[in-house]
Design a protein around this motif. Structure first.
Motif, PDB file in Angstrom:
ATOM      1  N   PRO A 187       0.852  -1.183   0.000  1.00  0.00           N
ATOM      2  CA  PRO A 187       0.000   0.000   0.000  1.00  0.00           C
ATOM      3  C   PRO A 187       0.893   1.239   0.000  1.00  0.00           C
ATOM      4  CG  PRO A 187      -0.679  -1.549   1.705  1.00  0.00           C
ATOM      5  CD  PRO A 187       0.637  -2.035   1.180  1.00  0.00           C
ATOM      6  N   VAL A 188       0.523   2.235  -0.779  1.00  0.00           N
ATOM      7  CA  VAL A 188       1.370   3.411  -0.923  1.00  0.00           C
ATOM      8  C   VAL A 188       0.581   4.664  -0.567  1.00  0.00           C
ATOM      9  CG1 VAL A 188       2.721   4.805  -2.524  1.00  0.00           C
ATOM     10  CG2 VAL A 188       2.759   2.324  -2.713  1.00  0.00           C
ATOM     11  N   GLY A 189       1.152   5.473   0.316  1.00  0.00           N
ATOM     12  CA  GLY A 189       0.614   6.800   0.586  1.00  0.00           C
ATOM     13  C   GLY A 189       1.458   7.816  -0.143  1.00  0.00           C
ATOM     14  N   VAL A 190       0.832   8.602  -1.019  1.00  0.00           N
ATOM     15  CA  VAL A 190       1.565   9.545  -1.859  1.00  0.00           C
ATOM     16  C   VAL A 190       1.351  10.961  -1.353  1.00  0.00           C
ATOM     17  CG1 VAL A 190       1.912  10.420  -4.193  1.00  0.00           C
ATOM     18  CG2 VAL A 190       1.298   8.015  -3.836  1.00  0.00           C
ATOM     19  N   GLY A 191       2.441  11.671  -1.114  1.00  0.00           N
ATOM     20  CA  GLY A 191       2.373  13.065  -0.680  1.00  0.00           C
ATOM     21  C   GLY A 191       3.154  13.959  -1.619  1.00  0.00           C
ATOM     22  N   ASP A 192       2.639  15.147  -1.847  1.00  0.00           N
ATOM     23  CA  ASP A 192       3.301  16.123  -2.697  1.00  0.00           C
ATOM     24  C   ASP A 192       4.635  16.527  -2.068  1.00  0.00           C
ATOM     25  OD1 ASP A 192       4.033  18.660  -3.947  1.00  0.00           O
ATOM     26  OD2 ASP A 192       2.007  18.664  -4.774  1.00  0.00           O
ATOM     27  N   VAL A 193       5.692  16.549  -2.864  1.00  0.00           N
ATOM     28  CA  VAL A 193       7.019  16.875  -2.351  1.00  0.00           C
ATOM     29  C   VAL A 193       7.053  18.280  -1.747  1.00  0.00           C
ATOM     30  CG1 VAL A 193       7.926  17.831  -4.515  1.00  0.00           C
ATOM     31  CG2 VAL A 193       9.487  16.704  -2.900  1.00  0.00           C
ATOM     32  N   ARG A 194       6.118  19.151  -2.169  1.00  0.00           N
ATOM     33  CA  ARG A 194       6.074  20.510  -1.615  1.00  0.00           C
ATOM     34  C   ARG A 194       5.514  20.530  -0.193  1.00  0.00           C
ATOM     35  NH1 ARG A 194       2.852  22.813  -6.728  1.00  0.00           N
ATOM     36  NH2 ARG A 194       1.812  20.838  -6.244  1.00  0.00           N
ATOM     37  N   ARG A 195       4.959  19.370   0.263  1.00  0.00           N
ATOM     38  CA  ARG A 195       4.426  19.280   1.626  1.00  0.00           C
ATOM     39  C   ARG A 195       5.169  18.186   2.383  1.00  0.00           C
ATOM     40  NH1 ARG A 195      -2.071  19.601   0.936  1.00  0.00           N
ATOM     41  NH2 ARG A 195      -1.900  20.114   3.148  1.00  0.00           N
ATOM     42  N   VAL A 196       6.460  18.126   2.141  1.00  0.00           N
ATOM     43  CA  VAL A 196       7.275  17.041   2.679  1.00  0.00           C
ATOM     44  C   VAL A 196       7.246  17.010   4.206  1.00  0.00           C
ATOM     45  CG1 VAL A 196       9.387  18.422   2.624  1.00  0.00           C
ATOM     46  CG2 VAL A 196       9.547  15.941   2.544  1.00  0.00           C
ATOM     47  N   GLY A 197       7.158  18.171   4.847  1.00  0.00           N
ATOM     48  CA  GLY A 197       7.122  18.191   6.310  1.00  0.00           C
ATOM     49  C   GLY A 197       5.937  17.427   6.862  1.00  0.00           C
ATOM     50  N   GLU A 198       4.779  17.587   6.221  1.00  0.00           N
ATOM     51  CA  GLU A 198       3.586  16.872   6.667  1.00  0.00           C
ATOM     52  C   GLU A 198       3.764  15.368   6.484  1.00  0.00           C
ATOM     53  OE1 GLU A 198       0.110  18.376   4.768  1.00  0.00           O
ATOM     54  OE2 GLU A 198       0.671  20.475   5.074  1.00  0.00           O
ATOM     55  N   VAL A 199       4.374  14.977   5.363  1.00  0.00           N
ATOM     56  CA  VAL A 199       4.570  13.546   5.091  1.00  0.00           C
ATOM     57  C   VAL A 199       5.479  12.919   6.134  1.00  0.00           C
ATOM     58  CG1 VAL A 199       5.413  11.862   3.420  1.00  0.00           C
ATOM     59  CG2 VAL A 199       4.179  13.889   2.624  1.00  0.00           C
ATOM     60  N   PHE A 200       6.581  13.607   6.464  1.00  0.00           N
ATOM     61  CA  PHE A 200       7.480  13.067   7.485  1.00  0.00           C
ATOM     62  C   PHE A 200       6.818  13.062   8.858  1.00  0.00           C
ATOM     63  CE2 PHE A 200      10.987  13.791   4.423  1.00  0.00           C
ATOM     64  CZ  PHE A 200      11.569  12.547   4.524  1.00  0.00           C
ATOM     65  N   GLY A 201       5.892  13.995   9.094  1.00  0.00           N
ATOM     66  CA  GLY A 201       5.134  13.985  10.344  1.00  0.00           C
ATOM     67  C   GLY A 201       4.278  12.743  10.465  1.00  0.00           C
ATOM     68  N   VAL A 202       3.651  12.356   9.358  1.00  0.00           N
ATOM     69  CA  VAL A 202       2.856  11.123   9.342  1.00  0.00           C
ATOM     70  C   VAL A 202       3.743   9.919   9.624  1.00  0.00           C
ATOM     71  CG1 VAL A 202       1.515   9.576   7.850  1.00  0.00           C
ATOM     72  CG2 VAL A 202       1.088  12.033   7.789  1.00  0.00           C
ATOM     73  N   MET A 203       4.924   9.896   9.011  1.00  0.00           N
ATOM     74  CA  MET A 203       5.846   8.778   9.205  1.00  0.00           C
ATOM     75  C   MET A 203       6.341   8.725  10.646  1.00  0.00           C
ATOM     76  SD  MET A 203       9.307   7.824   7.072  1.00  0.00           S
ATOM     77  CE  MET A 203      10.273   9.178   7.708  1.00  0.00           C
ATOM     78  N   ARG A 204       6.670   9.883  11.205  1.00  0.00           N
ATOM     79  CA  ARG A 204       7.195   9.924  12.565  1.00  0.00           C
ATOM     80  C   ARG A 204       6.176   9.400  13.572  1.00  0.00           C
ATOM     81  NH1 ARG A 204       8.636  14.715  12.299  1.00  0.00           N
ATOM     82  NH2 ARG A 204       6.819  15.723  13.236  1.00  0.00           N
ATOM     83  N   ARG A 205       4.902   9.665  13.311  1.00  0.00           N
ATOM     84  CA  ARG A 205       3.843   9.202  14.217  1.00  0.00           C
ATOM     85  C   ARG A 205       3.332   7.820  13.863  1.00  0.00           C
ATOM     86  NH1 ARG A 205       2.650  14.587  13.212  1.00  0.00           N
ATOM     87  NH2 ARG A 205       1.029  14.059  11.683  1.00  0.00           N
ATOM     88  N   ALA A 206       3.942   7.190  12.839  1.00  0.00           N
ATOM     89  CA  ALA A 206       3.559   5.837  12.406  1.00  0.00           C
ATOM     90  C   ALA A 206       2.065   5.756  12.117  1.00  0.00           C
ATOM     91  CB  ALA A 206       3.969   4.804  13.457  1.00  0.00           C
ATOM     92  N   ARG A 207       1.547   6.763  11.426  1.00  0.00           N
ATOM     93  CA  ARG A 207       0.125   6.795  11.099  1.00  0.00           C
ATOM     94  C   ARG A 207      -0.186   6.056   9.789  1.00  0.00           C
ATOM     95  NH1 ARG A 207      -2.395  11.207  13.709  1.00  0.00           N
ATOM     96  NH2 ARG A 207      -1.658  11.182  15.869  1.00  0.00           N
ATOM     97  N   HIS A 208       0.854   5.625   9.085  1.00  0.00           N
ATOM     98  CA  HIS A 208       0.644   5.057   7.759  1.00  0.00           C
ATOM     99  C   HIS A 208       0.788   3.541   7.776  1.00  0.00           C
ATOM    100  CE1 HIS A 208       4.952   5.204   8.242  1.00  0.00           C
ATOM    101  NE2 HIS A 208       5.124   4.456   7.162  1.00  0.00           N
ATOM    102  N   VAL A 209       0.362   2.923   6.698  1.00  0.00           N
ATOM    103  CA  VAL A 209       0.556   1.496   6.447  1.00  0.00           C
ATOM    104  C   VAL A 209       1.327   1.373   5.141  1.00  0.00           C
ATOM    105  CG1 VAL A 209      -0.605  -0.638   5.788  1.00  0.00           C
ATOM    106  CG2 VAL A 209      -1.485   0.715   7.695  1.00  0.00           C
ATOM    107  N   GLY A 210       2.301   0.463   5.107  1.00  0.00           N
ATOM    108  CA  GLY A 210       3.069   0.285   3.885  1.00  0.00           C
ATOM    109  C   GLY A 210       4.118   1.373   3.724  1.00  0.00           C
ATOM    110  N   LYS A 211       4.166   1.964   2.543  1.00  0.00           N
ATOM    111  CA  LYS A 211       5.261   2.874   2.189  1.00  0.00           C
ATOM    112  C   LYS A 211       4.739   4.265   1.870  1.00  0.00           C
ATOM    113  CE  LYS A 211       9.694   3.376   1.318  1.00  0.00           C
ATOM    114  NZ  LYS A 211      10.622   3.395   2.441  1.00  0.00           N
ATOM    115  N   LEU A 212       5.472   5.273   2.305  1.00  0.00           N
ATOM    116  CA  LEU A 212       5.180   6.651   1.941  1.00  0.00           C
ATOM    117  C   LEU A 212       6.100   7.072   0.797  1.00  0.00           C
ATOM    118  CD1 LEU A 212       4.825   8.306   5.461  1.00  0.00           C
ATOM    119  CD2 LEU A 212       2.993   7.818   3.839  1.00  0.00           C
ATOM    120  N   VAL A 213       5.526   7.758  -0.174  1.00  0.00           N
ATOM    121  CA  VAL A 213       6.268   8.177  -1.364  1.00  0.00           C
ATOM    122  C   VAL A 213       5.990   9.649  -1.617  1.00  0.00           C
ATOM    123  CG1 VAL A 213       6.363   7.945  -3.877  1.00  0.00           C
ATOM    124  CG2 VAL A 213       6.291   5.907  -2.448  1.00  0.00           C
ATOM    125  N   LEU A 214       7.015  10.376  -2.023  1.00  0.00           N
ATOM    126  CA  LEU A 214       6.849  11.773  -2.400  1.00  0.00           C
ATOM    127  C   LEU A 214       6.693  11.873  -3.915  1.00  0.00           C
ATOM    128  CD1 LEU A 214       9.591  13.404  -0.144  1.00  0.00           C
ATOM    129  CD2 LEU A 214       7.121  13.470   0.197  1.00  0.00           C
TER     130      LEU A 214
END
Length: 410
Positions: A187-214
């Motif tokens: 499963p892939v969660g895709v985040g816009d590279v211009r909002r990279v801080g939000e994406v890393f916030g999701v990763m830091r809190r382990a809110r995702h499943v699978g892989k996060l991609v910019l």
């Protein structure tokens, strides 16, 4: 360290594979030396590396135990791990649980990514002579001390230590397993590279499943590809085409419709769009006809960068009056057409995939059970695509101001 992207993968899907699967493969094979018939405990099994490790271990005949936060247990069960071999990664309860399930034997290998007392509990689970592979490195232990106290071979590693030749070999092997159908994409969660801080916030809190991609955004039309509009020779198709060209800067548009250039008003629309600099093609094609659609797509030398599925058919009537034929016509335009567009454009790396759903599918509409079902499929297809890192939007339109062939009889 390069390998060709398999047919049907978009850039986001391809980006989700190398780090997760190569790390898991190297940890299990090169560091742990896992063998068929052994058992492995995978911590954080709903994360990217964890899910990859579970898939690899199971395909090699290794018994898998797994931890994850309780909200993600369903994801781990979906990978084929039995419920009795899944426990929480938040407390040491997994030690007693897995010891009981294994008949007191414990496990042969642990892929660790935790810290503190959770590492201690994991070490106690490893049988003497077993292996503990530390991937997270939040709490690295002394290998000599672990061997002396626990009788366990302990090693923390960095993936870069493998060197480019070995990493390339592992990557090629991983891709061959995908192409053979042994592995499935995460499963892939895709985040816009211009909002990279939000994406890393999701990763830091382990809110995702699978892989996060910019993802790297593109402005409509600038990549030179074609945007394909199904139902493009109808009234709504014309509205969409004008919006794409004038509002979004799309320069190349293909209007698909069953009547093609014979549809009313198409000539004027094409002249208008060409007048503002767009390249426009009108093609007589029913998107439910897979072979015809494939032929159209293959004829577009510049590739396809966007899809708008606006085709639709109505055959209204109360539920009791519906027949197979009355369902087939409506579902062909919505469901079969959408699925054909989905599958046939997988290799094009489309940047947008927009489907015209309807409020009938969300709220219900009298006399439109067949139409509601078709549009609900589009909503599900959008979710299906997004879960795989592909663009997908389903818009549940209400009644349009413009009178169209579909609505003129309402």
């Amino acid at each position: 360290m390069l390998v060709g992207v398999p047919v049907g993968w978009g850039f986001e899907q391809a980006a989700s594979v190398p780090v997760a699967f190569v790390t898991a493969y190297y940890a299990l094979v090169d560091v742990a030396g896992v063998r068929a018939g052994e058992s492995v405990l995978v911590h954080a099994a709903a994360g990217g590396v964890g899910m990859a490790a579970v898939q690899l271990a199971r395909c090699w005949g290794v018994e898998v135990f797994a931890t994850a936060s309780e909200a993600k247990w369903g994801v781990v069960r979906g990978l084929g791990v039995p419920a009795e071999r899944i426990a929480s990664s938040r407390d040491v309860g997994f030690e007693g649980c897995f010891r009981a399930v294994s008949g007191g034997r414990g496990v042969d290998v642990v892929l660790g990514s935790l810290a503190g007392e959770l590492v201690d509990a994991s070490l106690r689970l490893v049988r003497r002579g077993g292996r503990f592979v530390e991937m997270g490195k939040a709490d690295v232990r002394d290998a000599g001390e672990v061997a002396e106290v626990c009788g366990v071979r302990y090693r923390a590693f960095d993936l870069g230590e493998a060197g480019p030749e070995r990493l390339g070999a592992v990557l090629r092997e991983v891709v061959s397993l995908f192409e053979a159908g042994v592995l499935e994409l995460l499963p892939v969660g895709v985040g816009d590279v211009r909002r990279v801080g939000e994406v890393f916030g999701v990763m830091r809190r382990a809110r995702h499943v699978g892989k996060l991609v910019l993802s790297v955004p593109s402005v409509g039309g600038v990549d030179g590809g074609w945007t394909v509009v199904s139902g493009g020779s109808g009234v709504l198709g014309g509205v969409v085409a004008r919006h794409l060209v004038v509002g979004r800067g799309v320069r190349r548009v293909v209007l698909l419709g069953r009547r093609g250039e014979e549809a009313p008003g198409v000539g004027e629309l094409v002249e208008e769009l060409r007048g503002v600099g767009a390249e426009v093609r009108v093609v007589a094609c029913d998107v439910a006809d897979r072979e015809a659609l494939a032929g159209v797509l293959s004829s577009l030398g510049g590739g396809v960068s966007g899809v708008v599925h606006a085709a639709g058919v109505l055959d209204d009537g109360v539920v009791e009056s519906l027949s197979g034929d009355r369902l087939a016509g409506v579902l062909a335009a919505k469901v079969v057409g959408a699925w054909n567009l989905h599958e046939l454009t997988l290799g094009y790396g489309v940047r947008s995939f927009v489907m015209f759903s309807s409020a009938a599918g969300v709220l219900g509409a009298a006399g439109q059970a067949n139409y509601a079902a078709g549009n609900t499929f589009l909503d599900a297809l959008a979710a299906f695509r997004r879960s795989r890192g592909l663009p997908g939007v389903s818009i549940a339109w209400g009644l349009w101001a413009e009178r169209s062939t579909m609505t003129e009889g309402l």
